[in-house]
Design a protein around this motif. Structure first.
Motif, short mmCIF file in Angstrom:
data_model
loop_
_atom_site.label_atom_id
_atom_site.label_comp_id
_atom_site.label_asym_id
_atom_site.label_seq_id
_atom_site.Cartn_x
_atom_site.Cartn_y
_atom_site.Cartn_z
N LEU A 1 28.30 31.38 5.29
CA LEU A 1 29.47 32.06 4.72
C LEU A 1 30.70 31.89 5.61
O LEU A 1 31.80 31.62 5.12
CB LEU A 1 29.17 33.54 4.50
N GLU A 2 30.51 32.04 6.92
CA GLU A 2 31.63 31.85 7.84
C GLU A 2 32.19 30.43 7.74
O GLU A 2 33.41 30.24 7.71
CB GLU A 2 31.20 32.13 9.28
N ASP A 3 31.30 29.45 7.68
CA ASP A 3 31.75 28.05 7.57
C ASP A 3 32.52 27.82 6.28
O ASP A 3 33.50 27.07 6.25
CB ASP A 3 30.56 27.09 7.67
N SER A 4 32.09 28.45 5.20
CA SER A 4 32.78 28.32 3.93
C SER A 4 34.20 28.90 4.02
O SER A 4 35.16 28.29 3.54
CB SER A 4 31.97 29.05 2.84
N ARG B 1 12.14 38.96 13.40
CA ARG B 1 12.89 37.85 14.01
C ARG B 1 13.09 36.71 13.00
O ARG B 1 14.15 36.10 12.95
CB ARG B 1 12.18 37.34 15.26
N ARG B 2 12.06 36.42 12.20
CA ARG B 2 12.19 35.39 11.18
C ARG B 2 13.27 35.78 10.17
O ARG B 2 14.12 34.98 9.80
CB ARG B 2 10.85 35.17 10.47
N MET B 3 13.24 37.05 9.74
CA MET B 3 14.24 37.53 8.81
C MET B 3 15.64 37.47 9.43
O MET B 3 16.61 37.11 8.76
CB MET B 3 13.92 38.97 8.38
N SER B 4 15.73 37.79 10.70
CA SER B 4 17.00 37.74 11.41
C SER B 4 17.55 36.32 11.45
O SER B 4 18.75 36.09 11.25
CB SER B 4 16.82 38.28 12.83
N GLU B 5 16.68 35.36 11.69
CA GLU B 5 17.10 33.95 11.70
C GLU B 5 17.63 33.53 10.34
O GLU B 5 18.63 32.83 10.24
CB GLU B 5 15.94 33.05 12.13
N GLU B 6 16.95 33.97 9.28
CA GLU B 6 17.41 33.66 7.92
C GLU B 6 18.78 34.29 7.64
O GLU B 6 19.67 33.64 7.09
CB GLU B 6 16.40 34.14 6.88
N LEU B 7 18.94 35.55 8.03
CA LEU B 7 20.22 36.22 7.83
C LEU B 7 21.33 35.55 8.64
O LEU B 7 22.44 35.37 8.14
CB LEU B 7 20.12 37.70 8.21
N ASN B 8 21.03 35.19 9.88
CA ASN B 8 22.03 34.51 10.71
C ASN B 8 22.44 33.18 10.10
O ASN B 8 23.62 32.82 10.14
CB ASN B 8 21.52 34.32 12.13
N ALA B 9 21.49 32.46 9.51
CA ALA B 9 21.82 31.20 8.85
C ALA B 9 22.74 31.44 7.66
O ALA B 9 23.71 30.68 7.44
CB ALA B 9 20.54 30.48 8.41
N GLU B 10 22.49 32.50 6.90
CA GLU B 10 23.36 32.83 5.77
C GLU B 10 24.75 33.24 6.25
O GLU B 10 25.77 32.87 5.64
CB GLU B 10 22.75 33.96 4.94
N ILE B 11 24.80 34.00 7.33
CA ILE B 11 26.09 34.42 7.91
C ILE B 11 26.89 33.20 8.33
O ILE B 11 28.08 33.08 8.02
CB ILE B 11 25.86 35.39 9.09
N VAL B 12 26.26 32.27 9.03
CA VAL B 12 26.95 31.06 9.49
C VAL B 12 27.45 30.26 8.29
O VAL B 12 28.57 29.74 8.30
CB VAL B 12 26.02 30.22 10.39
#
Length: 91
Positions: free
Chosen positions: A30-33, A17-28
């Motif tokens: 990139l999407e924002d960029s 779950r911690r790793m998933s939160e980190e990945l989701n933050a990276e995804i967001v």
């Protein structure tokens, strides 16, 4: 399942779950960029060799159940539907 196995599974679940939160933050991020680029170039569609990106407004209509309940409680009661779910929480 023994308590030791359960402890290991819970720890693994927490780590994933911690790793998933980190990945989701990276995804967001990139999407924002990409969205910032699309805003800067005033486009709602991008195409490349291996991708197509669209970012367009979508309008939806939904019932404001809180307002309906306040204005017409009998109607709200007539059309409301209860559901039951099970919530899984690891604390």
């Amino acid at each position: 399942m023994s308590m030791n196995e359960l402890e290991r599974k819970v720890e693994e679940l927490r780590e994933l779950r911690r790793m998933s939160e980190e990945l989701n933050a990276e995804i967001v991020e990139l999407e924002d960029s990409i969205k910032a680029h699309m805003t800067a170039t005033a486009t709602d569609e991008l195409h490349g060799q291996s991708f197509k990106i669209t970012w367009k407004p979508v309008t939806t209509s939904r019932i404001d159940s809180k307002a309906l309940k306040a204005e017409a409680p009998a109607l709200w009661e007539r059309f409301s539907k209860q559901t039951t779910t099970r919530r899984f929480i690891v604390a």
